[in-house]
Design a protein around this motif. Structure first.
Motif, PDB file in Angstrom:
ATOM      1  N   UNK A 122     -13.528   9.244 -39.894  1.00  0.00           N
ATOM      2  CA  UNK A 122     -13.844   7.940 -39.334  1.00  0.00           C
ATOM      3  C   UNK A 122     -15.339   7.800 -39.140  1.00  0.00           C
ATOM      4  N   UNK A 123     -15.812   6.563 -39.254  1.00  0.00           N
ATOM      5  CA  UNK A 123     -17.170   6.213 -38.863  1.00  0.00           C
ATOM      6  C   UNK A 123     -17.037   5.229 -37.718  1.00  0.00           C
ATOM      7  N   UNK A 124     -17.668   5.545 -36.604  1.00  0.00           N
ATOM      8  CA  UNK A 124     -17.647   4.667 -35.439  1.00  0.00           C
ATOM      9  C   UNK A 124     -19.031   4.067 -35.254  1.00  0.00           C
ATOM     10  N   UNK A 125     -19.086   2.745 -35.172  1.00  0.00           N
ATOM     11  CA  UNK A 125     -20.334   2.040 -34.928  1.00  0.00           C
ATOM     12  C   UNK A 125     -20.278   1.569 -33.473  1.00  0.00           C
ATOM     13  N   UNK A 126     -21.136   2.131 -32.657  1.00  0.00           N
ATOM     14  CA  UNK A 126     -21.120   1.904 -31.210  1.00  0.00           C
ATOM     15  C   UNK A 126     -22.303   1.024 -30.833  1.00  0.00           C
ATOM     16  N   UNK A 150     -25.267   3.459 -31.868  1.00  0.00           N
ATOM     17  CA  UNK A 150     -25.086   4.781 -32.464  1.00  0.00           C
ATOM     18  C   UNK A 150     -24.073   4.670 -33.591  1.00  0.00           C
ATOM     19  N   UNK A 151     -24.135   5.627 -34.499  1.00  0.00           N
ATOM     20  CA  UNK A 151     -23.142   5.783 -35.547  1.00  0.00           C
ATOM     21  C   UNK A 151     -22.625   7.209 -35.454  1.00  0.00           C
ATOM     22  N   UNK A 163     -17.054  -0.698 -29.853  1.00  0.00           N
ATOM     23  CA  UNK A 163     -17.019   0.223 -30.981  1.00  0.00           C
ATOM     24  C   UNK A 163     -16.181  -0.356 -32.109  1.00  0.00           C
ATOM     25  N   UNK A 164     -16.724  -0.276 -33.295  1.00  0.00           N
ATOM     26  CA  UNK A 164     -15.986  -0.624 -34.517  1.00  0.00           C
ATOM     27  C   UNK A 164     -15.744   0.681 -35.267  1.00  0.00           C
TER      28      UNK A 164
END
Length: 91
Positions: A4-8, A48-49, A83-84
């Motif tokens: 997973x990649x989380x874009x915060x 953050x990523x 978060x996405x």
């Protein structure tokens, strides 16, 4: 394996609280078979990523409902980061 990649994104004025929250919840990954592979912070300090792997999807699902994580998020209220999350594969 699940990657997973989380874009915060941190709430305005709550960057420090958001970063502390992320520090704490990312430490919970291990109990769910997860691992933080990369953590990158935007140069503006407002985002953050994260690249995260889980041994199985069930680990991710249990991380999402972890009671400690939920309590930490509730304590932050409106200051909680958004978060996405994107499921990814190597190409």
């Amino acid at each position: 394996m699940l990657t997973l990649v989380a874009i915060v994104e941190y709430a305005d004025g709550a960057e420090t609280a958001g970063q502390r929250y992320e520090d704490t919840v990312l430490a919970l990954l291990d109990r769910h078979g997860g691992r933080l592979e990369r953590r990158l912070r935007g140069t503006d300090g407002r985002s953050e990523v994260h690249v995260i792997t889980f041994v199985a999807r069930t680990g991710y699902e249990s991380f999402l409902v972890d009671p400690e994580r939920a309590a930490l998020r509730a304590d932050l209220g409106d200051a909680a980061p958004t978060t996405r999350v994107i499921e990814v594969d190597e190409v």
